[in-house]
Design an enzyme around this catalytic site. Structure first.
Site, PDB file in Angstrom:
ATOM      1  N   GLY A   1       0.847  -1.203   0.000  1.00 40.36           N
ATOM      2  CA  GLY A   1       0.000   0.000   0.000  1.00 40.36           C
ATOM      3  C   GLY A   1       0.871   1.236   0.000  1.00 40.36           C
TER       4      GLY A   1
ATOM      5  N   CYS B   1       5.214  -6.233   1.725  1.00 46.87           N
ATOM      6  CA  CYS B   1       5.583  -4.815   1.692  1.00 46.87           C
ATOM      7  C   CYS B   1       4.897  -4.051   2.836  1.00 46.87           C
ATOM      8  CB  CYS B   1       5.265  -4.229   0.318  1.00 46.87           C
ATOM      9  SG  CYS B   1       6.100  -2.665   0.037  1.00 46.87           S
ATOM     10  N   TYR B   2       3.895  -3.225   2.558  1.00 42.68           N
ATOM     11  CA  TYR B   2       3.214  -2.516   3.654  1.00 42.68           C
ATOM     12  C   TYR B   2       2.685  -3.528   4.669  1.00 42.68           C
ATOM     13  CZ  TYR B   2       0.048   0.526   6.237  1.00 42.68           C
ATOM     14  OH  TYR B   2      -0.575   1.218   7.238  1.00 42.68           O
TER      15      TYR B   2
ATOM     16  N   HIS C   1       7.873  -8.122  -3.781  1.00 43.85           N
ATOM     17  CA  HIS C   1       6.527  -8.455  -4.267  1.00 43.85           C
ATOM     18  C   HIS C   1       6.528  -9.792  -5.013  1.00 43.85           C
ATOM     19  CE1 HIS C   1       4.456  -4.692  -3.284  1.00 43.85           C
ATOM     20  NE2 HIS C   1       5.672  -4.168  -3.392  1.00 43.85           N
TER      21      HIS C   1
ATOM     22  N   GLU D   1       4.082 -11.388  -6.099  1.00 43.72           N
ATOM     23  CA  GLU D   1       2.971 -11.465  -7.056  1.00 43.72           C
ATOM     24  C   GLU D   1       3.336 -10.903  -8.425  1.00 43.72           C
ATOM     25  OE1 GLU D   1       3.336  -9.475  -4.528  1.00 43.72           O
ATOM     26  OE2 GLU D   1       2.367  -7.522  -4.773  1.00 43.72           O
TER      27      GLU D   1
ATOM     28  N   GLY E   1     -21.964 -11.031 -25.306  1.00 42.61           N
ATOM     29  CA  GLY E   1     -20.531 -11.185 -25.071  1.00 42.61           C
ATOM     30  C   GLY E   1     -20.256 -12.437 -24.244  1.00 42.61           C
ATOM     31  N   VAL E   2     -18.978 -12.642 -23.953  1.00 46.47           N
ATOM     32  CA  VAL E   2     -18.572 -13.852 -23.247  1.00 46.47           C
ATOM     33  C   VAL E   2     -19.244 -13.947 -21.871  1.00 46.47           C
ATOM     34  CG1 VAL E   2     -16.589 -15.130 -22.343  1.00 46.47           C
ATOM     35  CG2 VAL E   2     -16.319 -13.673 -24.350  1.00 46.47           C
ATOM     36  N   ASP E   3     -19.220 -12.834 -21.141  1.00 47.34           N
ATOM     37  CA  ASP E   3     -19.667 -12.898 -19.744  1.00 47.34           C
ATOM     38  C   ASP E   3     -21.147 -13.262 -19.633  1.00 47.34           C
ATOM     39  OD1 ASP E   3     -17.121 -11.976 -19.409  1.00 47.34           O
ATOM     40  OD2 ASP E   3     -17.720  -9.889 -19.139  1.00 47.34           O
ATOM     41  N   SER E   4     -21.989 -12.524 -20.346  1.00 48.02           N
ATOM     42  CA  SER E   4     -23.414 -12.813 -20.174  1.00 48.02           C
ATOM     43  C   SER E   4     -23.764 -14.158 -20.801  1.00 48.02           C
ATOM     44  CB  SER E   4     -24.287 -11.679 -20.709  1.00 48.02           C
ATOM     45  OG  SER E   4     -23.967 -11.368 -22.023  1.00 48.02           O
ATOM     46  N   SER E   5     -23.013 -14.602 -21.813  1.00 45.84           N
ATOM     47  CA  SER E   5     -23.283 -15.924 -22.389  1.00 45.84           C
ATOM     48  C   SER E   5     -22.967 -17.020 -21.386  1.00 45.84           C
ATOM     49  CB  SER E   5     -22.440 -16.150 -23.639  1.00 45.84           C
ATOM     50  OG  SER E   5     -22.632 -15.100 -24.538  1.00 45.84           O
TER      51      SER E   5
ATOM     52  N   LYS F   1     -11.448 -12.202 -16.274  1.00 45.82           N
ATOM     53  CA  LYS F   1     -11.911 -12.518 -17.628  1.00 45.82           C
ATOM     54  C   LYS F   1     -11.417 -13.885 -18.127  1.00 45.82           C
ATOM     55  CE  LYS F   1     -14.136 -10.896 -21.137  1.00 45.82           C
ATOM     56  NZ  LYS F   1     -15.378 -10.107 -21.075  1.00 45.82           N
TER      57      LYS F   1
END
Ligand code: XMP
Length: 514
Positions: free
Chosen positions: A56, A83-84, A170, A172, A227-231, A370
């Site tokens: 942070g 870190c923080y 870090h 990540e 789109g992909v998400d709602s499908s 996604k």
């Protein structure tokens, strides 16, 4: 997801917090980002296997620096402070934090003092990503220093007894060579996770939850964009409750070329549910007349969506639940649930269901990135061309037309976009470039066509590579391809007289221009 192994990530506002969530999930352990000030009992009620404290921007010595309840360290749950998160842990448990003699930023060689536990399997010396001004100068009682750098005497520390690990670098960030190994060690050695989180397991769970929520007779209205998400949401709900799902697809006249027909075609074949297509383009164009501000465009489109939906919903009669394809980046970038600043108001978060009078929401993808949604779509057996389709924003071409949106401009951007997509597909690059489209810039420029002077529009090509759409690089398209696209656009699209290429990464730019 009550029985799923889960890691909570406390967000202290660090720029890499979402990456931590992704790395953990890549190890097949489910993770959630929550605000740092979530009350401890609420955290514990989620039954986490481990807690990660993110980095942070604050200094732990600032008067208004985020603090957590030190009882967290006594809860018997393994903690990884980054870190923080490390500095805060040191301070709260009786260690000391001081300003470093030299600020460390970038790749730094870290010397690992042991090759077991948190550092199991790592090299003695490893390149790690650092970004800090403050650092731990004295470990709290019961902690051991396990790594150091030339400038940072406590680059990592651990208390085996309390199962608390801390790193100044870090893990990540991909620039940290062995970061994933360190995260794996925390998950599997300290938290005892087994890494059984898969997309099929997620799908089963989500379908069961939808069934439980909706019950034996409930009905669901889904806002479908095609789109992909709602499908993927449609597939999950269809598998859970079958024909009690109704999909409403609003055509705002700002879709890509041929898209509206394609969506109707795919859905009538894939899911034999009630499918309603509402053609509302006239209304959207009328309301967008004269509007140039990007946020205002988004709000108008969001509001019109609501109105059109409301009209369709009234015709349908009472439906019990409202479903939508909200995904994790929408939630994060709208500033919900974390400390991230609002970047753009994504119209698909919030407004719609409340306005329609729905109190019951179904958003099964709310916690997925996604690429995870695509993997889920594949696990559900959706066709590859649908699942691998590039994302398309809800406000559609309106945010790819800089300045006022008119049907004529929509036509220019739609036609140029179709050419760009066609050429990318023909070159086989559609599998490597994650998103690509054209933008009608607000710039008109002088040209010559035949013997005539022209004063027409400039089209920008935007093509990016990205995993998660949170960060992105501009795609290095072959010159020949760019040349072909440019030549076709200026020759085939009326009022397009110049083509430019956008070569900006995200951040600092966003993928869309508005
Ligand atoms: P930005 O432009 O924020 O875009 O870098 C990241 C990804 O999100 C898409 N996008 C949206 N998707 N509603 C959506 O459903 C929106 O309002 C919206 N705005 C941006 C964008 O296309 C990219 O894939």
């Amino acid at each position: 997801m009550s029985n799923t192994e889960k890691i909570l990530i406390l967000d202290f506002g660090g720029q890499y917090t979402q990456l931590i969530a992704r790395r953990v999930r890549e190890c097949h352990v489910y993770s959630e980002v929550v605000p740092w000030n979530m009350p401890l009992p609420e955290m514990l009620s989620r039954n986490p296997r481990g807690i990660i404290l993110s980095g942070g921007p604050s200094s732990v010595h600032d008067a208004d620096a985020p603090r957590i309840d030190p009882a967290l360290y006594e809860a018997g749950i393994p903690v990884l402070g980054i870190c923080y998160g490390m500095q805060l842990t040191a301070l709260l448990l009786g260690g000391a934090v001081e300003k470093a003699k030299e600020r460390e930023y970038g790749r730094v060689t870290v010397r690992m003092k042991e090759q077991t536990g948190l550092l199991g399997g790592m090299q003695r010396s490893s390149s790690c990503w650092m970004s800090h001004t403050w650092q731990v100068s004295a470990c709290p009682p019961g902690f051991r220093i396990i790594a150091e750098t030339d400038n940072c005497p406590v680059a990592a520390m651990v208390s085996d007894e309390k199962k608390i690990c801390c790193v100044q670098f870090h893990p990540e960030v991909t620039h940290t060579e062995e970061g994933t190994m360190l995260i794996r060690n925390f998950l599997f050695r300290f938290c005892g996770c087994s890494g059984d989180w898969t997309m099929s397991a997620f799908a089963e769970n989500a379908i069961r939850q939808i069934r439980e929520t909706v019950g034996d007779t409930g009905t669901v209205l889904l806002a479908l964009s095609g789109g992909v998400d709602s499908s993927v949401v449609a597939a999950l709900i269809y598998k859970a409750i079958g024909k009690r799902l109704t999909c409403v697809f609003v055509d705002h006249g700002l879709l890509r070329k041929g898209e509206s027909d394609q969506v109707c075609h795919v859905f009538s074949h894939l899911f034999p549910v009630r499918f309603i297509r509402s053609d509302a383009s006239e209304r959207f164009f009328a309301d967008l007349k004269g509007v140039t501000d990007p946020e205002e465009k988004r709000h108008i489109i969001g509001r019109d969506f609501i109105e059109v939906f409301r009209a369709e919903a009234i015709k349908l009669g009472k439906m019990d639940y409202f479903a939508q394809g909200t995904i994790y980046p929408d939630v994060i970038e709208s500033g919900q649930g974390t400390n991230a600043a609002v970047i753009k108001s994504h119209h698909n978060v919030g407004g719609l269901p409340r306005e329609l009078g729905f109190t019951e929401l179904i958003e099964p993808l709310r916690m997925l990135f996604k690429d995870e949604v695509r993997a889920l779509g594949e696990a559900l057996g959706l066709p590859r061309e649908l699942v691998r389709r590039q994302p398309f924003p809800g406000p559609g071409l309106a945010i790819r037309i800089i300045g006022e949106v008119t049907p004529e401009k929509a036509e220019i951007v739609r036609e140029s976009d179709a050419i760009f997509r066609e050429e990318i597909a023909a070159s086989g690059l559609d599998r490597h470039v994650n998103q690509y489209f054209t933008v009608l810039t607000g710039i008109q420029s002088v040209g010559v066509m035949g013997d005539e002077r022209t004063y027409d529009y400039t089209i920008a090509l935007r093509a990016v590579t990205t995993d998660d759409f949170m960060t992105a690089d501009w795609a290095r398209l072959p010159y020949d391809l760019i040349a072909r696209v440019s030549s076709r656009i200026v020759n085939e699209v009326p009022h397009a007289s110049r083509v430019v290429l956008d070569v900006t990464t995200k951040p600092p730019a966003s993928i869309e221009w508005e």
